[in-house]
Design a protein around this motif. Structure first.
Motif, PDB file in Angstrom:
ATOM      1  N   GLY A  85       0.810  -1.217   0.000  1.00 57.66           N
ATOM      2  CA  GLY A  85       0.000   0.000   0.000  1.00 57.66           C
ATOM      3  C   GLY A  85       0.836   1.256   0.000  1.00 57.66           C
ATOM      4  O   GLY A  85       2.071   1.219  -0.088  1.00 57.66           O
TER       5      GLY A  85
ATOM      6  N   GLN B 148       4.973  15.362  -2.549  1.00 57.30           N
ATOM      7  CA  GLN B 148       4.825  14.109  -1.799  1.00 57.30           C
ATOM      8  C   GLN B 148       5.563  14.191  -0.462  1.00 57.30           C
ATOM      9  O   GLN B 148       5.048  13.783   0.573  1.00 57.30           O
ATOM     10  CB  GLN B 148       5.385  12.950  -2.632  1.00 57.30           C
ATOM     11  CG  GLN B 148       5.259  11.614  -1.935  1.00 57.30           C
ATOM     12  CD  GLN B 148       5.936  10.484  -2.700  1.00 57.30           C
ATOM     13  OE1 GLN B 148       7.027  10.658  -3.254  1.00 57.30           O
ATOM     14  NE2 GLN B 148       5.295   9.332  -2.745  1.00 57.30           N
TER      15      GLN B 148
ATOM     16  N   GLN C  26      17.171  -1.440  -7.055  1.00 64.10           N
ATOM     17  CA  GLN C  26      17.551  -1.864  -5.702  1.00 64.10           C
ATOM     18  C   GLN C  26      18.752  -1.100  -5.218  1.00 64.10           C
ATOM     19  O   GLN C  26      19.651  -0.819  -6.015  1.00 64.10           O
ATOM     20  CB  GLN C  26      18.033  -3.313  -5.725  1.00 64.10           C
ATOM     21  CG  GLN C  26      17.024  -4.372  -5.872  1.00 64.10           C
ATOM     22  CD  GLN C  26      17.734  -5.707  -6.075  1.00 64.10           C
ATOM     23  OE1 GLN C  26      17.627  -6.273  -7.146  1.00 64.10           O
ATOM     24  NE2 GLN C  26      18.442  -6.202  -5.090  1.00 64.10           N
TER      25      GLN C  26
ATOM     26  N   PRO D 241       9.213   2.540   4.221  1.00 62.66           N
ATOM     27  CA  PRO D 241       7.885   2.683   3.616  1.00 62.66           C
ATOM     28  C   PRO D 241       7.872   2.553   2.091  1.00 62.66           C
ATOM     29  O   PRO D 241       6.802   2.497   1.496  1.00 62.66           O
ATOM     30  CB  PRO D 241       7.466   4.091   4.048  1.00 62.66           C
ATOM     31  CG  PRO D 241       8.737   4.831   4.296  1.00 62.66           C
ATOM     32  CD  PRO D 241       9.762   3.819   4.709  1.00 62.66           C
ATOM     33  N   PHE D 242       9.052   2.555   1.459  1.00 61.79           N
ATOM     34  CA  PHE D 242       9.164   2.316   0.000  1.00 61.79           C
ATOM     35  C   PHE D 242      10.140   1.148  -0.175  1.00 61.79           C
ATOM     36  O   PHE D 242      11.204   1.308  -0.772  1.00 61.79           O
ATOM     37  CB  PHE D 242       9.727   3.546  -0.720  1.00 61.79           C
ATOM     38  CG  PHE D 242       8.892   4.801  -0.595  1.00 61.79           C
ATOM     39  CD1 PHE D 242       7.759   4.983  -1.378  1.00 61.79           C
ATOM     40  CD2 PHE D 242       9.254   5.822   0.280  1.00 61.79           C
ATOM     41  CE1 PHE D 242       7.004   6.162  -1.291  1.00 61.79           C
ATOM     42  CE2 PHE D 242       8.507   6.994   0.377  1.00 61.79           C
ATOM     43  CZ  PHE D 242       7.371   7.155  -0.414  1.00 61.79           C
TER      44      PHE D 242
ATOM     45  N   SER E 105      12.358  -4.165  -3.235  1.00 64.14           N
ATOM     46  CA  SER E 105      12.707  -5.585  -3.131  1.00 64.14           C
ATOM     47  C   SER E 105      13.079  -6.001  -1.707  1.00 64.14           C
ATOM     48  O   SER E 105      13.538  -7.116  -1.493  1.00 64.14           O
ATOM     49  CB  SER E 105      13.869  -5.883  -4.080  1.00 64.14           C
ATOM     50  OG  SER E 105      15.010  -5.164  -3.654  1.00 64.14           O
TER      51      SER E 105
ATOM     52  N   SER F 290      15.436  -4.708   0.498  1.00 61.14           N
ATOM     53  CA  SER F 290      16.860  -4.699   0.894  1.00 61.14           C
ATOM     54  C   SER F 290      17.038  -4.259   2.346  1.00 61.14           C
ATOM     55  O   SER F 290      17.859  -4.826   3.079  1.00 61.14           O
ATOM     56  CB  SER F 290      17.660  -3.765  -0.017  1.00 61.14           C
ATOM     57  OG  SER F 290      17.359  -4.039  -1.367  1.00 61.14           O
TER      58      SER F 290
ATOM     59  N   ASP G 284       5.289  -1.477   0.254  1.00 60.72           N
ATOM     60  CA  ASP G 284       5.464  -0.999  -1.121  1.00 60.72           C
ATOM     61  C   ASP G 284       4.087  -1.023  -1.763  1.00 60.72           C
ATOM     62  O   ASP G 284       3.238  -1.846  -1.421  1.00 60.72           O
ATOM     63  CB  ASP G 284       6.432  -1.883  -1.906  1.00 60.72           C
ATOM     64  CG  ASP G 284       6.992  -1.152  -3.121  1.00 60.72           C
ATOM     65  OD1 ASP G 284       8.149  -0.665  -3.053  1.00 60.72           O
ATOM     66  OD2 ASP G 284       6.262  -1.029  -4.145  1.00 60.72           O
TER      67      ASP G 284
ATOM     68  N   ASP H  35       3.459  -1.729  -4.824  1.00 62.95           N
ATOM     69  CA  ASP H  35       3.351  -2.727  -5.886  1.00 62.95           C
ATOM     70  C   ASP H  35       3.456  -4.142  -5.295  1.00 62.95           C
ATOM     71  O   ASP H  35       4.498  -4.530  -4.775  1.00 62.95           O
ATOM     72  CB  ASP H  35       4.498  -2.484  -6.893  1.00 62.95           C
ATOM     73  CG  ASP H  35       4.393  -3.375  -8.113  1.00 62.95           C
ATOM     74  OD1 ASP H  35       3.942  -4.539  -7.958  1.00 62.95           O
ATOM     75  OD2 ASP H  35       4.759  -2.931  -9.197  1.00 62.95           O
TER      76      ASP H  35
HETATM   77  C1  LIG Z   1      13.616   3.472  -5.334  1.00 62.59           C
HETATM   78  S1  LIG Z   1      12.479   2.154  -5.136  1.00 62.59           S
HETATM   79  C2  LIG Z   1      13.011   1.414  -3.632  1.00 62.59           C
HETATM   80  C3  LIG Z   1      13.958   0.264  -3.866  1.00 62.59           C
HETATM   81  C4  LIG Z   1      14.440  -0.404  -2.598  1.00 62.59           C
HETATM   82  N1  LIG Z   1      15.281   0.467  -1.801  1.00 62.59           N
HETATM   83  C5  LIG Z   1      15.206  -1.686  -2.918  1.00 62.59           C
HETATM   84  O1  LIG Z   1      16.377  -1.840  -2.525  1.00 62.59           O
HETATM   85  O2  LIG Z   1      14.626  -2.534  -3.606  1.00 62.59           O
HETATM   86  C6  LIG Z   1      11.017   2.976  -4.693  1.00 62.59           C
HETATM   87  C7  LIG Z   1       9.836   2.044  -4.447  1.00 62.59           C
HETATM   88  O3  LIG Z   1       8.725   2.828  -4.022  1.00 62.59           O
HETATM   89  C8  LIG Z   1       7.535   2.174  -4.448  1.00 62.59           C
HETATM   90  N2  LIG Z   1       6.441   3.171  -4.416  1.00 62.59           N
HETATM   91  C9  LIG Z   1       6.142   4.125  -5.338  1.00 62.59           C
HETATM   92  N3  LIG Z   1       5.126   4.895  -4.900  1.00 62.59           N
HETATM   93  C10 LIG Z   1       4.790   4.430  -3.672  1.00 62.59           C
HETATM   94  C11 LIG Z   1       3.856   4.833  -2.693  1.00 62.59           C
HETATM   95  N4  LIG Z   1       3.037   5.868  -2.902  1.00 62.59           N
HETATM   96  N5  LIG Z   1       3.807   4.150  -1.534  1.00 62.59           N
HETATM   97  C12 LIG Z   1       4.615   3.078  -1.307  1.00 62.59           C
HETATM   98  N6  LIG Z   1       5.534   2.646  -2.207  1.00 62.59           N
HETATM   99  C13 LIG Z   1       5.622   3.323  -3.360  1.00 62.59           C
HETATM  100  C14 LIG Z   1       7.876   1.639  -5.820  1.00 62.59           C
HETATM  101  O4  LIG Z   1       7.026   0.556  -6.168  1.00 62.59           O
HETATM  102  C15 LIG Z   1       9.358   1.251  -5.641  1.00 62.59           C
HETATM  103  O5  LIG Z   1       9.488  -0.126  -5.382  1.00 62.59           O
END
Ligand SMILES: C[S@@+](CC[C@H](N)C(=O)[O-])C[C@H]1O[C@@H](n2cnc3c(N)ncnc32)[C@H](O)[C@@H]1O
Length: 312
Positions: A29, A70, A212, A235-236, A239, A241, A257, A259
């Motif tokens: 979410g 945001q 990632q 919160p984001f 994958s 990590s 996340d 997605d």
């Molecule tokens: C830069 S990536 C993070 C990657 C992570 N640090 C890793 O090592 O895999 C940003 C993530 O934020 C997610 N995202 C985008 N908008 C979002 C939202 N409103 N709330 C939560 N997640 C969100 C995306 O799906 C994406 O996976």
């Protein structure tokens, strides 16, 4: 047992995730909605890399103004849920559009400068090693992590992340301790420029997620800024990590996340970490030197006939 919950239906479960002993809870979410659900002063550390609003496959915008908007809404909530003495670590790079560069951390700094609840302790430069080669400006080879503490009485365990001394036999050259060894036997402060290879195709940690960061990056912060069983939020999480790093270091993890396909990747990785089987590049592993016998390290014949730079 599944680690994944949906917070849309169970906000109470999220609240309890912050004070029960569960090792990891992964949610699907929106980050802001999750932050709004969490109680005040409930998280020991937040480590995350938000979308850069560059039109990537997980982004609906490529405008830097959307990043700003945001974060205007999100940052006050993150600071609210952070415990006093806790740390907020925000990892960003550059927003680039039509060749114009906006360092995203400058926007975060401008948003938090008037928030007296948090203080900036470091702006760590993550030297990533590889990336796209630019032709009309210098190629970008670093991103940054802003580390804020909530209050002045914050956790910081330098010994957990010391690195070997370059000159361990160095001695004091003057003063009352002249002639005595000057280095700390545990190693030296790692400084604020960290060389950690980014996660490209051949990296041991690579998953299907397009952006990632390496586990070593949150891991070093987690070692230094938190204690056993502390609760870490990403919160984001993409994958997962940060979750892998938290579990390896014996901390608890709450991640989300938007997605579900990334949440599935994160769950697999966090489950592996819980079994002690996570595939990771060690946080203190030295950089590999190119092997001169490898074909890709050899100069092709026509390179020897190319003009010297000063002739161009
Ligand atoms: C830069 S990536 C993070 C990657 C992570 N640090 C890793 O090592 O895999 C940003 C993530 O934020 C997610 N995202 C985008 N908008 C979002 C939202 N409103 N709330 C939560 N997640 C969100 C995306 O799906 C994406 O996976």
């Amino acid at each position: 047992m599944s680690l994944v919950s949906s917070y849309k239906s169970t906000p109470a479960a999220i609240k309890s995730a912050t004070n029960t002993c569960r090792q990891a809870t992964l949610l699907t979410g929106d980050a802001l909605r999750l932050a709004k659900t969490l109680p005040d002063n409930s998280i020991d550390m937040i480590f995350s890399s938000p979308p850069y609003c560059m039109g990537k496959e997980y982004e609906s915008t490529n405008n830097v103004s959307d990043f700003l908007a945001q974060h205007q809404r999100l940052l006050p909530e993150l600071v609210r849920i952070l415990k006093p003495g806790g740390s907020l670590c925000w990892q960003t790079g550059n927003h680039v559009k039509d060749g114009v560069v906006t360092p995203l951390d400058s926007l975060i700094i401008s948003l938090l400068i008037s928030d007296e609840r948090v203080q900036l302790r470091n702006r760590v430069v993550w030297s990533v090693g590889h990336g796209l080669h630019c032709t009309n400006r210098f190629s970008g080879r670093h991103e940054t992590i802003l580390w804020y503490s909530k209050g002045n009485n914050y956790k910081f365990n330098l010994d957990a992340v010391r690195v070997p001394q370059k000159y361990p036999g160095k001695r004091h050259s003057k003063g009352p301790r002249k002639g005595e060894l000057s280095g700390n036997p545990l190693g030296k402060n790692p400084g604020d420029v960290w060389e950690i290879p980014n996660v490209k195709a051949h990296h041991i940690e690579k998953t299907a997620h397009p952006c990632q960061f390496p586990v070593a990056l949150p891991q070093k912060f987690i070692r230094a800024l938190t204690e056993q069983d502390d609760l870490i939020l990403d919160p984001f999480m993409g994958s997962g990590s940060t979750g892998v790093a938290a579990i390896i270091e014996g901390r608890r993890f709450l991640g989300s996340d938007i997605d579900p396909s990334y949440v599935a990747i994160a769950e697999e990785r966090v489950q592996s970490a819980l079994k002690g089987k996570a595939k990771v590049r060690a946080w203190n592993q030295a950089l590999a030197e190119p092997n001169p016998n490898e074909r890709v390290a050899r100069r092709p014949e026509h390179f020897f006939h190319a003009k010297e730079p000063q002739e161009i």
